[in-house]
Write an enzyme that holds these catalytic residues in place. Structure first.
Site, short mmCIF file in Angstrom:
data_model
loop_
_atom_site.label_atom_id
_atom_site.label_comp_id
_atom_site.label_asym_id
_atom_site.label_seq_id
_atom_site.Cartn_x
_atom_site.Cartn_y
_atom_site.Cartn_z
CG ASP A 366 -2.29 0.65 0.89
OD1 ASP A 366 -2.32 1.89 0.91
OD2 ASP A 366 -3.30 -0.05 0.64
CG ASP A 478 -6.99 5.38 -2.40
OD1 ASP A 478 -8.17 5.78 -2.50
OD2 ASP A 478 -6.47 5.05 -1.32
CB CYS A 526 -9.69 2.65 -3.40
SG CYS A 526 -9.69 3.22 -1.68
CG ASP A 548 -10.63 4.11 3.69
OD1 ASP A 548 -10.28 3.23 2.89
OD2 ASP A 548 -10.29 5.31 3.56
#
Length: 730
Positions: A366, A478, A526, A548
């Site tokens: 991540d 994201d 995301c 989340d």
């Protein structure tokens, strides 16, 4: 499936085996809505449309004093020439007028379904799957054609609609509003349902009665948003999960939207959805065409559950694309909540080692692997590996993971830039901004202007470089803030209100290019969790990080609400550590696993720090997931108990042939001296005999559905059970 045109009655009939949609040309000019619902055989349009002169409703046709656009149930209404209700579109002409007079010009009925240029949409794989009607209306003074496009699917109770404006005149016009669809219902005795929320509380369900006037939901954030999903439904008053008429509409778009419902004084209801007209103006020049996003329209006579199952099949098979469309997804381990930004190569390898030993199949790196990204204050835009953390680069870590027999994935946030970055220092004008105004930060970052081709080209090549630098099988894409100061240095003053839509067109262009270049990569979208969970993103990325919020109790509501429209295979769900990082709640590891196993299972915790007992739980739950995942991801969903109305939640997935099912039951808070409780199942074959969890006792499907499955007496909060159901004689 067919689309028929009855010239004598001036009626279009779109139908398949289950549904009908009827349109009549009134006075040969005005497409009027007759009916949408369960399949009908149709003869008498005069029995549906009735006309009566109404005080203060202008007479549009002088020879017919009873006729008024103000009371006509229209297919795509305008404002200003007789209809005082909410319009579906509005144009501003070169002379400043917003009055238009579009009337029927022609129509075409064709096999198949065309794609939409530059936009995601549902699709077909063979022309026999659908038929399409295009009704062309023309404003002869402006020289503009208005194309209303309807597609009906053969095997799905689905109609899609979109609109295009084709400029064949000589003067530039401005589009101020352009809904993708509008329907006028002949009644108002409805409830309406939508999905609302915020960060970490996405897609909660709200149902309320319609009232006179306008009720609406919208986003002006530059994304479909955590706050409102681009979906709304009308429900008959008696509608439950199993019974009642439901009309659901979902917009295939990831940006600013508006869904509006208006009830007029004569108890008719106008439903529309499309691009949010707030802060939107599009200049349409001669020779150009503007295409609206597509709306997916689902009718169900079998309640909310029937509507959901239709949406699920449509999204799973005819919106999501690529090699992963029909594949179950690998069980992943993500390092985010285990390490946040504080990691090195050894720590990541330790997590990968432990994850492999527990049966996980994909390691995801991540945020924090690039630039000087030790916190969220810098380096977005500088997509260069941080060699202090990863001395062997992405390739070195990926090779290590692959040698373990796992796949490797990586997190990126390409749409954003940190003011503290080399990219921003080189190109400060590449972000959305207004000259002379402050640049509002959110999560210490700004939004890149994807309406600019040079920015899109940069991102395409930068991401291509990353995705080819290592054996990457998965990408988490994201987007962690919404738009402010939504202006573009590349647009003249009169085009500034095109910025947000041009951004979406640029994003879709990038995603199309990347998914074509890297068909082997599983992309997960995301936006701070579920802030952009919509059909537009699913067209390019077949799953979305649902929220989340990884707390198991909160996830029951989030996943239940998400399931109103979206199938389990599109939801990412992770098992995280306790106390939960969002709520501080302590829940048993088994319940956390059981909640995540109702979607695409993943983990996001320090697996290398788990005790032996917890490792056994994780290993056993992964083994169980392998037994049930095909049913969960590709089965039909039946919601049994609603977490929004009680302390129990239950849902089940059933294989289409109904020979296997899996039931999930969750008890939030236990009570003393509880009553006995039987959970009534759905979706089974009443005549099949079933066994449960490989037990010897047999049950008819009718018994499990009408009498129910006995639940254990529970004396502990946060308890869950999974029941595997299998037919032994068909």
């Amino acid at each position: 499936m067919a689309i028929e045109w009855c010239e004598a009655d001036q009626v279009f009939h779109l139908f398949n085996g289950n549904i009908s949609y009827l349109i009549q040309l009134v006075h040969g000019k005005y497409p009027a809505h007759l009916y949408w619902g369960k399949r009908v055989r149709f003869l008498q349009p005069s029995a549906i449309l009735a006309f009566k002169g109404r005080a203060f409703s202008p007479t549009t046709e002088p020879e017919d004093p009873k006729f008024s656009l103000d009371t006509l149930p229209q297919e795509y209404p305008a404002y200003g020439n007789g209809d005082f209700r909410e319009p579906a579109y509005q144009l501003r002409t070169h002379d400043g007028s917003t009055i238009t007079e579009f009337v029927y010009d022609s129509h075409e009925i064709r096999k198949g379904k065309p794609s939409l240029k530059g936009l995601p949409s549902s699709y077909i794989e063979d022309d026999s799957e659908a038929e399409t009607l295009v009704i062309t209306m023309v404003d002869s003074k402006l020289g503009i054609g208005l194309n209303l496009m309807y597609t009906i699917y053969r095997d799905l109770d689905v109609i899609t609609r979109s609109v295009s404006f084709e400029h064949l005149g000589s003067h530039t016009v401005e589009i101020h509003k352009c809904m993708s669809m509008s329907v006028d219902f002949h009644q108002s005795d409805w409830d309406w349902l939508h999905l609302h929320g915020t960060w970490a509380r996405e897609r909660h369900i709200e149902r309320r009665p319609l009232h006179h006037g306008i009720q609406s939901i919208s986003s002006a954030r530059g994304a479909s948003s955590h706050q409102h999903n681009p979906f709304v439904a009308l429900l008959s008053k008696n509608t439950t999960e199993e019974y009642g008429d439901v009309y659901g509409v979902s917009l295939v778009y990831s940006g600013n939207f508006q869904a509006s419902i208006e009830v007029d004084p004569f108890e008719t209801t106008r439903l529309s959805i499309g691009i949010n007209p707030f802060e939107f103006i599009w200049q349409l020049n001669p020779g150009e065409t503007f295409q609206t996003p597509e709306t997916l329209m689902v009718y169900s006579s079998e309640g909310l559950g029937g509507m959901s199952r239709t949406f699920h099949k449509l999204l799973r098979t005819r919106v999501c694309r690529g090699v992963y469309r029909n594949q179950s997804r690998p069980i992943l381990i993500n390092n985010w909540e285990a390490t946040y930004f504080n990691f090195n190569e050894k720590k990541l390898k330790d997590i990968a080692d432990a994850a492999k030993g527990l049966g996980m199949e994909l390691f995801v790196l991540d945020d924090g692997w690039f630039g000087r990204r030790d916190n969220d204050k810098s380096s977005l835009g500088d997509w260069v590996v941080n060699k202090k953390k990863l001395p062997h680069g992405l390739a070195g870590l990926a090779d290590y993971v692959e040698k373990k027999g796992m796949k490797f994935g990586v997190w990126v946030e390409p749409e954003m830039v940190s003011p503290d970055s080399d990219l921003y220092r080189r190109h400060p004008d590449w972000c959305l901004h207004v000259p002379g105004r402050s640049r509002t930060l959110s999560r210490n970052q700004l939004v890149l202007d994807l309406g600019r081709r040079e920015v899109c080209d940069f991102l395409l090549e930068t991401m291509t470089s990353i995705f080819t630098s290592a054996p990457i099988s998965y990408v988490k894409w994201d987007m962690n803030r919404n738009m402010t100061e939504a202006g573009s240095a590349a647009l003249p003053p009169e085009r500034q209100k095109e910025t947000a839509h041009r951004y979406m067109l640029g994003l879709y262009w990038i995603l199309r290019k990347l998914t074509e270049r890297f068909p082997q990569i599983l992309f997960e979208s995301c936006s701070g969790g579920g802030g952009r969970f919509d059909p537009g993103m699913l067209y390019y990325m077949p799953q979305t990080w649902t929220s989340d919020d990884t707390d198991a109790v909160e996830r029951l509501k989030i996943q239940y609400g998400t399931s109103i429209v979206y199938p389990a295979i599109t939801m990412g769900a992770h098992v995280s550590d306790v106390p939960n990082h969002q709520t501080g709640r302590m829940t048993p590891l088994q319940m956390r696993c059981h909640v995540a196993m109702a979607a695409n299972l993943g983990f996001e915790l320090n697996v290398d720090k788990l005790g032996s007992k917890d490792k056994t739980v994780v290993h056993d739950q992964i083994s169980l997931y392998h037994q049930i995942k095909e049913i969960v991801l590709f089965g039909d969903l039946y919601r049994l108990l609603n977490p929004f109305v009680g302390m129990d939640t239950a849902w089940m997935y059933v294989k289409p042939n109904r020979n296997q099912a899996v039931v999930f039951y969750y008890k939030i808070l236990a009570m003393p001296n509880p009553p006995f409780f039987r959970l009534k199942l759905r979706g089974l074959n009443p005549n099949f005999k079933y066994k449960i969890n490989s037990g010897e006792q047999l049950y008819y499907g009718s018994e499990l559905m009408q009498i129910g499955l006995a639940m254990p007496l529970i004396k502990k909060d946060y308890t869950s059970f999974i029941f595997q159901i299998e037919a032994i004689r068909c």
